[in-house]
Structure formats: C-alpha cells, structure tokens
Design a protein around this motif. Structure first.
Motif, PDB file in Angstrom:
ATOM      1  N   ARG A 198      35.153  37.162  44.935  1.00  0.00           N
ATOM      2  CA  ARG A 198      36.131  36.711  43.922  1.00  0.00           C
ATOM      3  C   ARG A 198      35.635  35.450  43.220  1.00  0.00           C
ATOM      4  O   ARG A 198      35.713  35.339  42.005  1.00  0.00           O
ATOM      5  CB  ARG A 198      37.490  36.448  44.586  1.00  0.00           C
ATOM      6  CG  ARG A 198      38.287  37.712  44.874  1.00  0.00           C
ATOM      7  CD  ARG A 198      39.743  37.376  45.228  1.00  0.00           C
ATOM      8  NE  ARG A 198      39.813  36.550  46.435  1.00  0.00           N
ATOM      9  CZ  ARG A 198      40.058  37.014  47.665  1.00  0.00           C
ATOM     10  NH1 ARG A 198      40.288  38.302  47.857  1.00  0.00           N
ATOM     11  NH2 ARG A 198      40.104  36.204  48.703  1.00  0.00           N
ATOM     12  N   GLY A 236      32.651  41.883  42.869  1.00  0.00           N
ATOM     13  CA  GLY A 236      33.558  42.836  43.477  1.00  0.00           C
ATOM     14  C   GLY A 236      32.817  43.918  44.234  1.00  0.00           C
ATOM     15  O   GLY A 236      31.716  43.703  44.736  1.00  0.00           O
ATOM     16  N   LEU A 284      38.724  51.987  47.252  1.00  0.00           N
ATOM     17  CA  LEU A 284      38.892  51.276  45.975  1.00  0.00           C
ATOM     18  C   LEU A 284      40.296  50.668  45.873  1.00  0.00           C
ATOM     19  O   LEU A 284      40.461  49.520  45.434  1.00  0.00           O
ATOM     20  CB  LEU A 284      38.647  52.243  44.808  1.00  0.00           C
ATOM     21  CG  LEU A 284      37.196  52.706  44.653  1.00  0.00           C
ATOM     22  CD1 LEU A 284      37.122  53.981  43.802  1.00  0.00           C
ATOM     23  CD2 LEU A 284      36.338  51.606  44.030  1.00  0.00           C
ATOM     24  N   LYS A 333      41.182  46.678  45.534  1.00  0.00           N
ATOM     25  CA  LYS A 333      42.014  46.103  44.470  1.00  0.00           C
ATOM     26  C   LYS A 333      43.138  45.253  45.067  1.00  0.00           C
ATOM     27  O   LYS A 333      43.487  44.206  44.539  1.00  0.00           O
ATOM     28  CB  LYS A 333      42.600  47.206  43.582  1.00  0.00           C
ATOM     29  CG  LYS A 333      41.564  47.732  42.603  1.00  0.00           C
ATOM     30  CD  LYS A 333      42.172  48.340  41.357  1.00  0.00           C
ATOM     31  CE  LYS A 333      42.642  47.319  40.370  1.00  0.00           C
ATOM     32  NZ  LYS A 333      41.573  46.470  39.834  1.00  0.00           N
ATOM     33  N   GLU A 334      43.680  45.691  46.219  1.00  0.00           N
ATOM     34  CA  GLU A 334      44.721  44.892  46.882  1.00  0.00           C
ATOM     35  C   GLU A 334      44.187  43.534  47.314  1.00  0.00           C
ATOM     36  O   GLU A 334      44.935  42.565  47.447  1.00  0.00           O
ATOM     37  CB  GLU A 334      45.282  45.654  48.087  1.00  0.00           C
ATOM     38  CG  GLU A 334      46.312  46.680  47.678  1.00  0.00           C
ATOM     39  CD  GLU A 334      46.770  47.551  48.842  1.00  0.00           C
ATOM     40  OE1 GLU A 334      46.580  47.123  50.009  1.00  0.00           O
ATOM     41  OE2 GLU A 334      47.290  48.644  48.576  1.00  0.00           O
ATOM     42  N   HIS A 387      37.343  43.130  41.844  1.00  0.00           N
ATOM     43  CA  HIS A 387      36.948  43.998  40.740  1.00  0.00           C
ATOM     44  C   HIS A 387      36.289  45.239  41.347  1.00  0.00           C
ATOM     45  O   HIS A 387      35.521  45.145  42.307  1.00  0.00           O
ATOM     46  CB  HIS A 387      35.952  43.241  39.858  1.00  0.00           C
ATOM     47  CG  HIS A 387      35.450  44.016  38.679  1.00  0.00           C
ATOM     48  ND1 HIS A 387      34.398  44.893  38.765  1.00  0.00           N
ATOM     49  CD2 HIS A 387      35.852  44.026  37.389  1.00  0.00           C
ATOM     50  CE1 HIS A 387      34.183  45.422  37.567  1.00  0.00           C
ATOM     51  NE2 HIS A 387      35.036  44.908  36.714  1.00  0.00           N
ATOM     52  N   THR A 388      36.600  46.413  40.797  1.00  0.00           N
ATOM     53  CA  THR A 388      36.091  47.654  41.399  1.00  0.00           C
ATOM     54  C   THR A 388      35.315  48.496  40.384  1.00  0.00           C
ATOM     55  O   THR A 388      35.658  48.540  39.203  1.00  0.00           O
ATOM     56  CB  THR A 388      37.251  48.518  41.936  1.00  0.00           C
ATOM     57  OG1 THR A 388      38.151  48.782  40.866  1.00  0.00           O
ATOM     58  CG2 THR A 388      37.969  47.844  43.092  1.00  0.00           C
ATOM     59  N   THR A 441      42.310  53.072  40.114  1.00  0.00           N
ATOM     60  CA  THR A 441      41.712  52.161  41.106  1.00  0.00           C
ATOM     61  C   THR A 441      40.396  51.568  40.603  1.00  0.00           C
ATOM     62  O   THR A 441      39.768  50.786  41.304  1.00  0.00           O
ATOM     63  CB  THR A 441      41.437  52.885  42.443  1.00  0.00           C
ATOM     64  OG1 THR A 441      40.433  53.894  42.234  1.00  0.00           O
ATOM     65  CG2 THR A 441      42.691  53.507  43.033  1.00  0.00           C
ATOM     66  N   ASP A 495      38.126  49.436  37.827  1.00  0.00           N
ATOM     67  CA  ASP A 495      38.053  48.534  36.674  1.00  0.00           C
ATOM     68  C   ASP A 495      36.952  48.961  35.719  1.00  0.00           C
ATOM     69  O   ASP A 495      37.039  48.696  34.527  1.00  0.00           O
ATOM     70  CB  ASP A 495      37.792  47.097  37.137  1.00  0.00           C
ATOM     71  CG  ASP A 495      39.003  46.526  37.850  1.00  0.00           C
ATOM     72  OD1 ASP A 495      40.105  46.630  37.286  1.00  0.00           O
ATOM     73  OD2 ASP A 495      38.847  46.009  38.974  1.00  0.00           O
TER      74      ASP A 495
END
Ligand code: SF4
Length: 276
Positions: free
Chosen positions: A101, A106, A125, A129-130, A134-135, A154, A156
């Motif tokens: 982060r 990600g 994924l 995200k939770e 970044h996915t 799910t 990005d």
C-alpha cells in the motif's frame, strides 16, 4: 483429493513439477466450483514490472494455451502446482500489505492463466481488495467469456497478452483461437477497465510487421489501454522444456534485439498507442 501443501515463495523461473499428481485436468475446472482451494506455482514478493508500484505476483497453475515460446510450461497443468487455500494465500499476502500500500502497489495474479481457476482467483482478488490493495491479473483473455461481472469487479486493472492479430499466426503460436482474446479486449474497453496490453516479440514467430500493425490498429482506439508493453523473447525458460521432456521448437530462435524492439515500439507509437 490433493493434499494441502505449503505456499511456495520463489520465482517464475523456478521449475516445479509433479507436486499434486491427483489434481484434475486443467480443462475440467468449472468457474462455478467451490474456489476455497486451488493450485499455485509460486509467488514473488517484489516485482516492479507486473503492474503499477511494487507488486506481489502470484503464479497460479493451469493454462489452456500452449505457446511455443512459453517461459513457464510448468504452469500449464494443475498437477504441477501446490494445492493451497485462499485463506493461506491471503494470510501470506497480509504480511506484505502495508508495504504494498505504501509503495502504491498491490497484487497481480499471473500464471498459467488466472481464469482457469476462476472461483479460486476471484476469492483471492476479493480478499486483496478488502485489504485495500490494488489488484490485477495477467491473462491471455482466451477464457474471458468466463469472467462475470463479479470477477471483473475484483480487478482494478488487466494486463492483457495479445500474442498476434492474425488468427492463423495465433493458432500456430498458441494452439488456440484468437477471437476470444479480441472479444475480451473489446469488453474491457466498453467497461473502461484500465488495461496494459502486452505483446511478446518473438523473432520469426510474431515479429511480422503486418502482425504488429494489426494489434496496433486494434488497440489504438481503446481509451482504457494505458500502455502497450513490448516484451522481448528470451531463452530463460528453455531449460524447463528440456527438463519436462517437451518438444521445444525455438531452441535456435535468437532473443529479440534492440533494433527489432525499437522497430516494433515505433510501429505501435505511429499507430497512436503509448508503447514501451
Ligand atoms: S498463455 Fe502464458 S502460460 Fe499459457 S502457454 Fe502461453 S505463455 Fe505459457
């Protein structure tokens, strides 16, 4: 039932085979199966090349293509992967989450093909995200018709490998049809999903100017495509073909040199793509 194994750190260049001999064939995995467990090759913890920022890259097993230049044939079959739970993957990922982060990075799921085990990768994924990560996935798009809205929500961004614009070349190089990949690209464009297109430049296989031109013209109008990344072929995966006793036809193919790479990048740019 495969026995649960350890999630292996390592590298895409590590050879892993025969770890889960009773795994199903990769052609038999339904997107609707319970995705609590799945098969994984390995993961890398500090990539700067597979999406924005610093990335953890998870290499999942299973691919339906058979690219003749594939660097990782040990990701083709589920039986060569380690059987692990989504929970285990997310526990490990959480160790790296604060660093990812803070460095605007990600998780990228690559392979193999992330959409073979769609329910498994979707669970990972969604969990990423939770955590506020970044996915992304790296995909050939061949199984893009499987990707439902939930799966796409799910993500990005997508790193989409377009291996050729010519159906005959695509089939010769990958063993599969081109149309599903183009269909998936158009769907991503319609959704405005952030996408980087990747093109593997293989001398004598994909470097034909008309082939490059076809991809460039297809991609150039797509506002969601930020970059076209030209990836020069290399021989780092050759040892895997030999170790797995596979028929490797590119043993005498040279790496793509700077002149060729520059020509192809220029072709993409002249068509209006941001290319590198
Ligand atoms: S799509 Fe990727 S993993 Fe699958 S065969 Fe091609 S290069 Fe290998």
């Amino acid at each position: 039932m495969s026995s649960v194994g350890n999630l292996e750190p390592g590298s895409r260049h590590d050879l892993r085979v025969g770890i889960s001999p009773d795994a199903p064939d990769e052609t038999e995995v339904s997107p609707n199966v319970d995705g609590t467990f799945g098969y994984v090759h390995s993961y890398e913890t500090s990539s700067r090349f597979d999406g924005p920022g610093l990335r953890v890259v998870l290499f999942v097993s299973g691919c339906l293509l058979r690219c003749n230049y594939c660097h990782n044939p040990d990701t083709w079959h589920l039986k060569d992967g380690t059987y692990v739970s989504v929970r285990k993957v997310l526990d490990r990922l959480s160790d790296f989450a604060p660093a990812l982060r803070s460095l605007n990075g990600g998780l990228t799921i690559s392979g193999g093909e992330p959409m073979v085990q769609l329910a498994f990768t979707r669970g990972i994924l969604a969990g990423a995200k939770e955590m506020g990560l970044h996915t992304a996935i790296e995909t050939s798009g061949f199984l893009g018709d499987r990707a439902d809205d939930w799966f796409l929500s799910t993500l990005d961004m997508v790193l989409l490998d377009i291996k050729s614009s010519d159906p005959e070349t695509y089939r010769r190089v990958t063993g599969r049809d081109l149309a599903p990949t183009l269909r998936f690209a158009e769907r991503l464009a319609a959704l405005g999903k952030r996408t980087w297109v990747r093109f593997t430049l293989v001398p004598g296989e994909t470097d034909d100017p008309a082939n490059v031109e076809g991809i460039a013209k297809f991609v150039a109008p797509m506002k969601n495509v930020e970059w076209v990344e030209v990836q020069p072929f290399h021989q780092l995966g050759a040892f895997k073909w030999k170790a797995m006793d596979l028929d490797y036809k590119l043993s005498h193919t040279p790496s793509a040199g700077p002149d060729l790479v520059n020509r192809v990048i220029s072709q993409f740019r002249e068509a209006g793509c941001h290319a590198r």
